[in-house]
Design an enzyme around this catalytic site. Structure first.
Site, PDB file in Angstrom:
ATOM      1  N   ASP A   1      55.893   6.327  26.698  1.00  0.00           N
ATOM      2  CA  ASP A   1      56.260   7.538  26.195  1.00  0.00           C
ATOM      3  C   ASP A   1      55.299   8.489  25.682  1.00  0.00           C
ATOM      4  O   ASP A   1      55.525   9.652  25.095  1.00  0.00           O
ATOM      5  CB  ASP A   1      57.355   7.525  24.908  1.00  0.00           C
ATOM      6  CG  ASP A   1      58.386   6.391  25.190  1.00  0.00           C
ATOM      7  OD1 ASP A   1      59.172   6.513  26.298  1.00  0.00           O
ATOM      8  OD2 ASP A   1      58.590   5.290  24.377  1.00  0.00           O
TER       9      ASP A   1
ATOM     10  N   ASP B   1      64.058   8.021  23.850  1.00  0.00           N
ATOM     11  CA  ASP B   1      63.923   7.014  24.627  1.00  0.00           C
ATOM     12  C   ASP B   1      64.820   5.923  24.317  1.00  0.00           C
ATOM     13  O   ASP B   1      65.431   5.868  23.251  1.00  0.00           O
ATOM     14  CB  ASP B   1      62.717   6.334  24.518  1.00  0.00           C
ATOM     15  CG  ASP B   1      62.144   5.233  24.915  1.00  0.00           C
ATOM     16  OD1 ASP B   1      62.409   4.876  26.356  1.00  0.00           O
ATOM     17  OD2 ASP B   1      61.776   4.227  24.112  1.00  0.00           O
TER      18      ASP B   1
ATOM     19  N   ASP C   1      58.630   4.974  21.612  1.00  0.00           N
ATOM     20  CA  ASP C   1      58.097   3.755  20.841  1.00  0.00           C
ATOM     21  C   ASP C   1      56.924   2.994  22.003  1.00  0.00           C
ATOM     22  O   ASP C   1      56.227   2.136  21.196  1.00  0.00           O
ATOM     23  CB  ASP C   1      58.964   2.624  20.374  1.00  0.00           C
ATOM     24  CG  ASP C   1      59.778   1.896  21.578  1.00  0.00           C
ATOM     25  OD1 ASP C   1      59.905   2.566  22.479  1.00  0.00           O
ATOM     26  OD2 ASP C   1      59.914   0.573  21.248  1.00  0.00           O
TER      27      ASP C   1
ATOM     28  N   CYS D   1       0.717  -1.128   0.090  1.00  0.00           N
ATOM     29  CA  CYS D   1       0.069   0.034  -0.092  1.00  0.00           C
ATOM     30  C   CYS D   1       0.964   1.267   0.045  1.00  0.00           C
ATOM     31  O   CYS D   1       2.108   1.235   0.109  1.00  0.00           O
ATOM     32  CB  CYS D   1      -0.938  -0.071   1.193  1.00  0.00           C
ATOM     33  SG  CYS D   1       0.080   0.080   2.775  1.00  0.00           S
TER      34      CYS D   1
ATOM     35  N   CYS E   1       3.172   1.860   2.849  1.00  0.00           N
ATOM     36  CA  CYS E   1       4.405   1.005   2.728  1.00  0.00           C
ATOM     37  C   CYS E   1       5.534   1.812   2.135  1.00  0.00           C
ATOM     38  O   CYS E   1       6.727   1.862   2.624  1.00  0.00           O
ATOM     39  CB  CYS E   1       4.128  -0.303   2.000  1.00  0.00           C
ATOM     40  SG  CYS E   1       3.266  -1.410   2.496  1.00  0.00           S
TER      41      CYS E   1
END
Length: 803
Positions: free
Chosen positions: A696, A496, A692, A84, A87
């Site tokens: 760090d 580091d 790394d 319909c 829908c």
């Protein structure tokens, strides 16, 4: 109730300069429901965050109202199970609620839905599942779904632009020839009118449409200048062709400027075409990265049968087969088989890495001769490759500080140029003598044509884009333009230790055997294979050539080592305390070796039977082969180098002495690293932090320029503004050199763009006329303007081939 904030990427068209980007950004800023927004000129996209799907449609409408385009796809699909008219309404509202859908309308009569959506955000498959969830279905033709990538649509746009440009050039040539050499032939003006009309009204119509849209929003851009200059020239010429007597009565010649109007549009289209081509060159880095992923994969199902599926269908937990020479499709863990894999795209190392069961493999890496099966752990945008692609894209879309200044200039540039053009027109009319009106009009047109904010707008982004791409080729991923600009100012670098200066994994560096007995080596190998101690792996790797023999009564002694029986004899392996507590003797030579290695900050492992020590081994985290040279290079270029480590004082001292670092700190906690960065910044230093690990990440976030090692943790890479894929320190001096060349390219570009406008505008206004009678032809002004943009882009591309 928490609302979901979605980040939507809207692909843009026609946003070619910073000034255009600014106009779009302002437009989006006025929308309700947008929590954050930015326009990335290099990536040709707007990024908005919103909780409401309707806001996306509004944003697209706003962008189009401003005279710019949004890349969308319109498709229609048959809808099934509708009974319909209501829908149809539910299907429509369901589709409109999907992220990335701009519009949807269902025609109940012929049971079809037409959907406009943004490619890349919406997959047709997801639209289908949305419709199925409310009890309907749509039919999708699979073969068609591949064409709707943004890239293909942009390719089509480029082809269209090419056609337009060639037509404009072809139609302008006869106009120029007549205008220059055959002015007096019969019907010259009418012929030029015929040829130039399609150029102005058809090929150049976008300039007028966009200028009108800008005017409605009380703003002006490059299109405004083009539309005003060509429009005025064209209308003036049409008037002179139809009513020449108006001028003849005043004793003036009725000049026409059809050629100027047509050629300006042809040249500007040509400039745009060349610019698009050049921009295509700069984004190849991303395309190359995307090409590393295969399009289809082979999945192994429960019963062991294999099946080829598109990569989009892979889900976490699937088992995939990789045959010799194939690319690995997603990140995962090997579950069966082994092979060497070429990981050079991640590490820059040419030697393939052996992958055994439980080893990690990454998307985009290439399998060598063996074959294996692996379990998919990360798919789609989660894979390391996808993260790298996203980093490169975000970096290319970010703005450098210089850029922000240029944006402001571009914003006030257009209104100022219009004022200068009007002023030139008035001055000519007041002081210009007999042909004052015509000359004033020409000056107005020429000023509008020659003043182009494009060269200014392109100066920074093209250089940044090439710089980021060049970095990616060299294994240096740069996340944003700012760090690329700041890197040249760095005068202090903090390194580091573990994983940055050193390899980050323990290896046996020395061993000494009192008795070179093969059986003893097999026993040591077999005991260590059962041990779970982190250093045991280093010994196992060191003795991997040995055979395993059977071991019994294995016992781990916490904090000291392990004990086990082999061939009816008890053996001990561990530290010196374990040996002394069991009253085992050792020779003087063994003791000397152990003390010497201890003083070099190495960990010493003792291996003994019940009576005497048979061997000692030294284990250390080795310094990378390139670290010392890289540190030396940084120090020679006047940069202070510091080392911070969580390790003990003895190790820190030994490592810093070996690589030639004068300042170091040992036993530093993560937050102390960040504090130390702040201390240096307070002294006026520009600090780069290289690390790394997760430990760090706070210091990386605090530093002016942050560099992560590609083999380190994901968190460090997320925080850092640059990532060295191969974890090789020698890339840092390279990154600084790249920063220097990029910044100098930006400065050259800006210099030329400014100089061009400073010299061009006064000449166009007719400043030289009282001195030497020189007036700039509007046609030449159009050529000069196109040239300025092309010269900026080519200067940026020069960076690509710099060593």
């Amino acid at each position: 109730m928490a609302t979901n904030i979605n980040e939507i990427l809207i692909p843009l068209e026609g946003v070619d300069s910073e000034h255009c980007a600014l106009i779009v950004d302002k437009g989006i800023a006025e929308l309700k429901g947008v929590s954050s927004h930015r326009v990335e000129l290099n990536n040709k996209r707007a990024v908005i965050q919103t909780t409401n799907q309707e806001t996306v449609s509004e944003a697209i409408k706003t962008i189009r109202d401003l005279g710019y385009g949004v890349t969308t796809v319109k498709k229609s699909f048959p809808v099934l199970q509708m009974t319909c008219a209501s829908c149809a309404v539910s299907v429509e509202s369901m589709l409109k609620a999907q992220q990335g859908v701009v519009d949807a309308s269902v025609n109940y009569a012929n049971a079809k839905v037409s959907i406009e959506f943004i490619p890349g955000i919406v997959q047709t498959e997801s639209l289908r599942s949305a419709v199925q969830s409310i009890g309907y279905d749509i039919l999708i033709d699979e073969s068609a779904s591949n064409d709707e990538t943004v890239e293909n649509i942009q390719k089509e746009k480029f082809t269209k632009l090419k056609k337009k440009t060639y037509w404009a050039l072809a139609l302008s040539v006869p106009v120029v020839i007549i205008g220059m050499f055959f002015m007096n032939m019969p019907y010259a003006n009418e012929i030029m009118w015929v040829f130039s009309t399609p150029v102005i009204l058809w090929l150049g119509r976008d300039f007028y449409i966009n200028a009108w849209k800008q005017a409605k929003h009380r703003s002006a851009n490059m299109d405004t200048l083009v539309a005003l200059s060509t429009g005025v020239a064209y209308i003036f010429s049409v008037f002179n062709t139809l009513f020449p007597h108006v001028w003849h009565e005043r004793g003036l010649h009725a000049h026409v400027y059809f050629e100027a109007a047509a050629v300006i549009i042809a040249f500007i289209l040509l400039g745009k075409l060349l610019e698009e081509k050049a921009k295509g060159n700069t984004s190849t880095a991303i395309r190359k990265l995307m090409g590393l992923q295969p399009k289809t994969v082979t999945i192994v199902h429960e019963g062991g049968h294999q099946m080829q599926v598109p990569i989009e269908h892979v889900v976490i937990g699937n088992t995939l087969v990789v045959k010799p020479g194939e690319k690995i499709a997603v990140d995962g863990t090997v579950v069966n088989g082994n092979s060497y894999v070429d990981e050079s795209m991640l590490s820059g190392e040419p030697i393939p890495v052996l992958k055994n069961e439980n080893d990690k493999v990454f998307a985009g890496t290439i399998n060598q001769k063996g074959s294996f099966q692996f379990r998919a752990d990360k798919v789609g945008s989660e894979t390391m490759l996808a993260q790298i692609i996203k980093m490169v894209q975000d970096a290319q879309g970010s703005k450098a500080p210089v850029q922000k200044l240029v944006d402001k200039i571009a914003g006030i540039f257009v209104p100022i140029v219009i004022l200068i053009a009007i002023a030139a027109f008035i001055v000519w009319n007041v002081f210009g003598g007999e042909n004052a009106f015509t000359q004033g009009l020409l000056a107005l047109i020429t000023v509008l044509v020659i003043a182009c904010p494009c060269a200014l707008g392109l100066a920074t982004p093209t250089a940044i884009m090439v710089g980021v791409g060049k970095g990616a080729e060299k294994g240096i991923l740069i996340k944003d333009a700012e760090s690329l600009e700041l890197a040249k100012k760095v005068n202090t670098i903090i390194l580091d230790k573990t994983g940055t200066i050193t390899e980050g994994r323990p290896v046996v560096t020395n061993d000494f055997w009192a008795d070179e007995n093969a059986e003893l080596k097999q026993i040591l190998y077999s005991i260590e294979k059962q041990s779970e101690h982190p250093l045991a792996e280093a010994v196992v790797t060191h003795l991997k050539e040995q055979k395993t023999i059977s071991i019994s009564k294995f016992e781990s002694i916490t904090g000291k080592g392990a004990r086990a029986d082999a061939n009816g004899e008890t053996y001990y392996i561990g530290n010196r305390r374990l040996i002394e507590e069991n009253k085992i003797t050792f020779e003087k030579q063994i003791s000397e070796k152990a003390n010497q290695w201890g003083s070099e900050a190495k960990t010493v492992i003792w291996f003994a039977d019940k009576q005497k020590v048979v061997a000692v081994l030294a284990i250390a985290d080795q310094i990378k082969s390139t670290s010392q040279k890289a540190i030396q290079e940084l120090q020679q270029s006047g940069i202070e180098v510091y080392m911070l480590t969580g390790d003990n004082e003895t190790t820190a001292k030994a490592v810093s002495a070996k690589v030639g670092i004068k300042h170091y700190k040992a036993e530093v906690l993560p937050e102390q690293k960040a504090e130390f960065v702040k201390e240096l910044q307070a002294k006026g230093k520009v600090v780069a932090m290289v690390g790394d690990g997760i430990n760090d990440s706070t210091a990386l976030a605090q530093a002016d320029v942050s560099v992560a090692m590609g083999k380190g943790s994901d968190i460090a890479m997320d925080v850092a503004k640059m990532t060295i894929i191969s974890s090789d320190l020698a890339k840092i001096p390279e990154a600084i050199r790249l920063s220097k060349s990029t910044v100098s390219t930006i400065k050259q570009n800006l210099f030329w763009a400014f100089i061009y406008n400073l010299i061009g505008i006064p000449i166009a206004a007719g400043i030289l006329y009282p001195i030497n009678g020189f007036l700039l032809n509007p046609m030449l002004a159009g050529a000069a303007m196109a040239l300025s943009s092309v010269s900026v882009v080519s200067n940026s591309l020069r960076l690509k081939y710099k060593k």
